[in-house]
Scaffold this motif. Structure first.
Motif, PDB file in Angstrom:
ATOM      1  N   PRO A 142      -7.163 -34.759  -4.568  1.00  0.00           N
ATOM      2  CA  PRO A 142      -6.278 -34.385  -3.459  1.00  0.00           C
ATOM      3  C   PRO A 142      -6.470 -35.251  -2.212  1.00  0.00           C
ATOM      4  N   ILE A 143      -7.720 -35.581  -1.876  1.00  0.00           N
ATOM      5  CA  ILE A 143      -7.964 -36.319  -0.635  1.00  0.00           C
ATOM      6  C   ILE A 143      -7.335 -37.707  -0.721  1.00  0.00           C
ATOM      7  N   VAL A 144      -7.340 -38.298  -1.923  1.00  0.00           N
ATOM      8  CA  VAL A 144      -6.736 -39.619  -2.106  1.00  0.00           C
ATOM      9  C   VAL A 144      -5.225 -39.489  -2.209  1.00  0.00           C
ATOM     10  N   ALA A 145      -4.775 -38.496  -2.981  1.00  0.00           N
ATOM     11  CA  ALA A 145      -3.342 -38.330  -3.220  1.00  0.00           C
ATOM     12  C   ALA A 145      -2.594 -38.122  -1.910  1.00  0.00           C
ATOM     13  N   THR A 146      -3.135 -37.261  -1.039  1.00  0.00           N
ATOM     14  CA  THR A 146      -2.406 -36.969   0.192  1.00  0.00           C
ATOM     15  C   THR A 146      -2.635 -38.037   1.248  1.00  0.00           C
ATOM     16  N   LEU A 147      -3.698 -38.831   1.064  1.00  0.00           N
ATOM     17  CA  LEU A 147      -3.943 -39.960   1.968  1.00  0.00           C
ATOM     18  C   LEU A 147      -2.794 -40.969   1.895  1.00  0.00           C
ATOM     19  N   ILE A 148      -2.188 -41.075   0.703  1.00  0.00           N
ATOM     20  CA  ILE A 148      -1.100 -42.045   0.522  1.00  0.00           C
ATOM     21  C   ILE A 148       0.038 -41.733   1.485  1.00  0.00           C
TER      22      ILE A 148
END
Lengths: 353, 308
Positions: A142-148
């Protein structure tokens, strides 16, 4: 942990037992923190608690605290649901920027306000869907996915602003002003929007199975899956909820200054929202959703911000003061810290009558 | 085979003719910070428009707010052997190496807008920019005259630690220090945004019981002042009448407020500054080498009377 508490309850007088039991109520520590901040505010500004009627509505610092906390609170509610699934949504600030650009663009194109509102919320849901698909279907952390979206969203908002030229990203709309800065029954109208969202989410989380599923997925996704819960769908739904909440906050923030500001609208609001959830006792490890306490967390953050603005502290110290108070609030929340304090205080306490 | 050689010969020849024609005009590389806010895109557009007018072949590079992009762009300009390089620096530090490379290639470097911090000041010709300190002084001078030197002021500061916020504050304070009855009673950062200005002014209104005894609001930029105007109106106050409103930038939205009487004065931060920058560069290339290290672009105060 529990043995220590039963001991102290068993051995001491009744009032002490009440205090101890009270101390274990989750709401007590955030409430105490809020009360402390407000008491300090009372010393900073004697006017702080005065509420008058100006231009037919309530007016005062306390009203400001509630009024200003609304966007963060709404974002935090959505965040609480996502964090409940052991996720996180860093993109909420960018979603706010996108909503602002959508509103300004469609108003410049001459759409009727309700259509514009629909378009903005649809854009927010689309953002939520994007995050949800990355997390639930592609299994990206989630932290990477929403960072996009957090990184690209403000660029998208700037591109939307270019659709109408973008040289003057301000607008005037009675409808949007009424939602954000208007008043209803002497109270700021945005509070009714916030209360509506809270009521809906509370019903969803506490009166349907959805809340249970969220906490089950957050607690142990594999076990939830074995128990027949469609973890993917629950996660997807959580990001949709968070997207929608961010969208509503975006509508209120954009309508507040009637201008689209892709660079700074809702900047760092994700951090305040996460903080509100954590102050409210939510765990980033997932499995717990406390909507009411999250609201309390948002109120604490805003009362802190408002008191810093009122206090006359030089702006260079704003963030340090804020960080210190947040640290104290979180320490108050910590069982381990309180237990340690109690242990070191006990020998002294014995000498008291 | 033979015909292909012919063809490549023609292409090569055409390329050389094209290169020769481009070389006859002055070629300038301009590395811009990015396109944040309203001011910078207007500045970029003006640089391109003015270059056309002057017949300059401008190579424009947008660094998108990143110093590494800017360093790359400057090195590319050096490789292309441009006649001069203009840099609007993203940050003040880290410039020594690339400026030495430009000097070694005999390409003069000019700074626009922001400053750089280099040990050897001879690495660049001059900096051409507005003087933030002067803007603050002008705002202070206007307010001193308008309030007859008696004024309690609330201040909306820009982003804490940023050069315009520091210098506008210093300039403003240096002028009001000349008047014993002028003082800043409240000061907070509104981060240069409308939203920030609105929130800070709301708190000021509560802290001073409806701006009682406050004669003026000084904002480090127009956006914050626009937010302050909204906050005051929502609290039933009359900005521009109950309280003097002075700020810096002179953006289009502020012109509207000046016309409506909700604001009193705005110090212009010019975005059309190509006409101040290019003459310095061109004259240097023609042989005028002695420039002060800072060529200041003049500022101007605009009041409601100007815009009517």
């Amino acid at each position: 942990m529990s043995r220590e508490h039963t001991n102290s309850v068993g051995l001491t007088a009744y009032p002490r037992a009440v205090l101890v039991r009270l101390a274990e109520k989750r709401a007590v520590w955030p409430l105490l923190a809020l009360a402390l901040i407000l008491v300090v505010d009372g010393f900073i500004s004697p006017e702080f608690f005065s509420i008058r009627i100006v231009e037919g509505h309530l007016f005062g610092s306390l009203v400001d605290v509630v009024y200003r906390s609304m966007p963060t609170a709404v974002v935090a509610l959505g965040m609480a649901v996502v964090i409940g699934t052991k996720g996180i949504d860093l993109s909420v600030g960018a979603v706010i920027a996108i909503c602002g650009a959508m509103i300004t663009w469609r108003l410049h194109m001459g759409d009727p306000p309700l259509i514009v509102l629909g378009a903005a919320l649809a854009a927010a849901l689309l953002c939520g869907l994007w995050n949800g698909l990355l997390v639930a279907l592609l299994d990206i952390q989630p932290i990477v996915a929403t960072l996009i979206l957090m990184v690209s969203g403000r660029g998208i908002a700037q591109m939307i602003n270019l659709l109408y030229g973008g040289t003057d990203p301000s607008f005037s709309s009675d409808f949007f002003a009424a939602i954000s800065t208007g008043h209803l029954a002497m109270l700021p109208s945005r509070l009714f929007v916030g209360a509506g969202i809270f009521a809906l989410l509370w019903l969803l989380m506490r009166r349907t199975a959805f809340g249970l599923f969220v906490e089950a997925v957050g607690g142990n996704a594999a076990a939830a899956d074995l128990a027949g819960i469609d973890a993917k769908m629950i996660k997807l739904a959580a990001y949709l909820v968070s997207g929608l909440c961010a969208g509503l906050a975006g509508v209120v923030i954009t309508a507040d200054t009637h201008t689209s500001d892709p660079v700074s609208a809702g900047l760092y609001i994700e951090l305040d929202a996460i903080l509100a959830v954590v102050i409210g006792g939510g765990s980033l490890a997932g499995g717990r959703v406390y909507l009411g306490l999250t609201l309390l967390g948002a109120l604490i953050i805003q009362s802190l911000t408002t008191s810093i603005l009122m206090s006359g502290v030089p702006p260079e110290y704003n963030l340090v003061v804020k960080a210190l108070v947040v640290l104290i609030v979180l320490l108050l929340q910590s069982h381990k810290f309180r237990a340690r304090i109690r242990r070191s205080a006990r020998p002294a306490g014995k000498h008291l009558p | 085979m033979r015909s292909r050689n012919w063809l490549s010969g023609i292409v090569l020849g055409a390329g050389m003719v094209f290169a020769a024609s481009a070389a006859s005009a002055v070629t300038i590389g301009f590395s811009q910070v990015g396109d944040e806010g309203d001011w910078r895109p207007a500045f970029s557009k003006d640089m391109q428009d003015e270059a056309k007018k002057e017949g300059i072949d401008l190579k424009f590079a947008d660094a998108q707010g990143k110093e590494e992009n800017q360093l790359k762009a400057v090195r590319a300009f050096i490789a292309q052997r441009v006649d001069a390089i203009i840099i609007a620096p993203v940050v003040v530090t880290g410039w020594d190496q690339v400026l030495k490379e430009a000097k070694a290639a005999n390409i003069p470097v000019f700074l626009a807008d922001r400053d750089v911090d280099v040990a050897d000041k001879s690495l660049y010709v001059t900096r051409i920019s507005a003087d933030f300190n002067l803007e603050g002084r002008l705002a202070g001078a206007w307010l001193a005259a308008a309030s007859k030197g008696r004024c309690n002021i609330v201040e909306l500061q820009g982003t804490t630690g940023s050069a315009p916020a520091i210098e506008r504050k210093k300039g403003f304070e240096s002028v009001i220090a000349l008047f014993p009855d002028m003082k800043i009673v409240k000061s907070q950062s509104g981060d240069f945004t409308t939203d920030g200005g609105k929130k800070v002014m709301e708190a000021f209104i509560k802290a001073t019981d409806g701006l009682k005894g406050i004669c003026a609001s000084f904002a480090h930029n127009d956006n914050m002042q626009l937010g302050a105007i909204q906050a005051m109106k929502e609290a039933g106050l009359h900005p521009g009448k109950d309280v003097l409103m002075v700020s810096v930038d002179y953006v289009p939205a502020m012109v509207t407020e000046l016309k409506a009487g909700d604001a009193n004065a705005s110090v212009e931060l010019r975005s059309a500054i190509g006409k101040y920058i290019y003459p310095v560069v061109l004259e240097y290339l023609k042989g005028k080498k002695d420039w002060p290290k800072w060529v200041k672009i003049p500022s101007d105060v605009h009041t409601a009377a100007d815009v009517k």
